[in-house]
Design a protein around this motif. Sequence first.
Motif, mmCIF file in Angstrom:
data_model
loop_
_atom_site.group_PDB
_atom_site.id
_atom_site.type_symbol
_atom_site.label_atom_id
_atom_site.label_comp_id
_atom_site.label_asym_id
_atom_site.label_seq_id
_atom_site.Cartn_x
_atom_site.Cartn_y
_atom_site.Cartn_z
ATOM 1 N N SER A 1 -30.569 26.727 1.873
ATOM 2 C CA SER A 1 -31.204 26.543 0.546
ATOM 3 C C SER A 1 -30.001 26.081 -0.540
ATOM 4 O O SER A 1 -30.201 25.076 -1.155
ATOM 5 N N VAL B 1 -30.387 22.176 -1.045
ATOM 6 C CA VAL B 1 -31.284 21.998 -2.256
ATOM 7 C C VAL B 1 -30.531 22.228 -3.609
ATOM 8 O O VAL B 1 -30.947 21.513 -4.656
ATOM 9 N N ASN C 1 -39.093 25.539 -9.595
ATOM 10 C CA ASN C 1 -37.889 25.514 -8.727
ATOM 11 C C ASN C 1 -37.462 26.353 -7.900
ATOM 12 O O ASN C 1 -36.496 26.878 -7.886
ATOM 13 N N LYS D 1 -39.350 22.877 1.359
ATOM 14 C CA LYS D 1 -38.430 22.145 -0.152
ATOM 15 C C LYS D 1 -37.777 21.206 0.296
ATOM 16 O O LYS D 1 -37.519 20.167 -0.285
ATOM 17 N N ASN E 1 -39.513 17.929 1.355
ATOM 18 C CA ASN E 1 -39.831 17.353 0.052
ATOM 19 C C ASN E 1 -38.615 16.593 -0.534
ATOM 20 O O ASN E 1 -38.881 15.705 -1.068
ATOM 21 N N LYS E 2 -37.458 17.294 -0.581
ATOM 22 C CA LYS E 2 -36.567 16.499 -1.392
ATOM 23 C C LYS E 2 -35.972 15.399 -0.665
ATOM 24 O O LYS E 2 -35.663 14.403 -1.310
ATOM 25 N N TYR E 3 -35.810 15.352 0.776
ATOM 26 C CA TYR E 3 -35.262 14.222 1.433
ATOM 27 C C TYR E 3 -36.140 13.281 2.077
ATOM 28 O O TYR E 3 -35.631 12.782 3.015
#
Length: 220
Positions: free
Chosen positions: A72, A76, A133, A144, A147-149
């Motif tokens: 993480s 992230v 966040n 997460k 979701n971000k990538y």
Amino acid sequence: MTKDNLILTIRDYVFVTLGVVLVAFGIQYFYAPNEIAGGGLSGLALVISHYIPNLSVGTIIFLGNLILFVISFILVGGDFGLKTIYASFALSFVMDFMEKVLHSYALTTNLFLAVILGTMIIASGLALAFALNASTGGTDILAKILNKYSKFNIGISLLCVDLFVVVCGGLTFGFGKGVFSLIAVVINGLLVDKVILIIEKKKEEKSKQIEESEDINTVV
């Protein structure tokens, strides 16, 4: 750190804590006593705890999170990583407290009600954490990252990650409970997105009110 930033940080952690308590409550009073492995590391922990009863669900979650913390931070970001570490430790503590001190029990033995009520509570807690966040750790970290990538929203990302856990739960606790676990995962994914949208809308409205207030003060 300025006074305003400190206040905002404290507020974020207070609401993340509230999210953690909601997730822990949903697991310990609806999912765990009814053997519903509703996805995530918590669901996987229920499966592992079934085969290794000497390990509590909270302890397994704590150990599992250690593996994912570094991921993480790298993929992230530091803010997400710090909040997730706090939330995951808090979740393990609160779950163990509910299990060993409060002696948590099934508030209902009706599997349908357990899935609906438990998922509503857990989804609200997860959404609260994600909106700030953070996450409660475990496979939520993987969601997460996905979701971000990718173009997937957080709810669909959770659904993708949790399907594996549902299969394990079905093989461990039986096909019937596996179906209920699948229902829980689907509802959770949909509800998380809805609650996040509500939270973000409230935050936008509040920010707009603050900006309008500052504009009025500037004019005056």
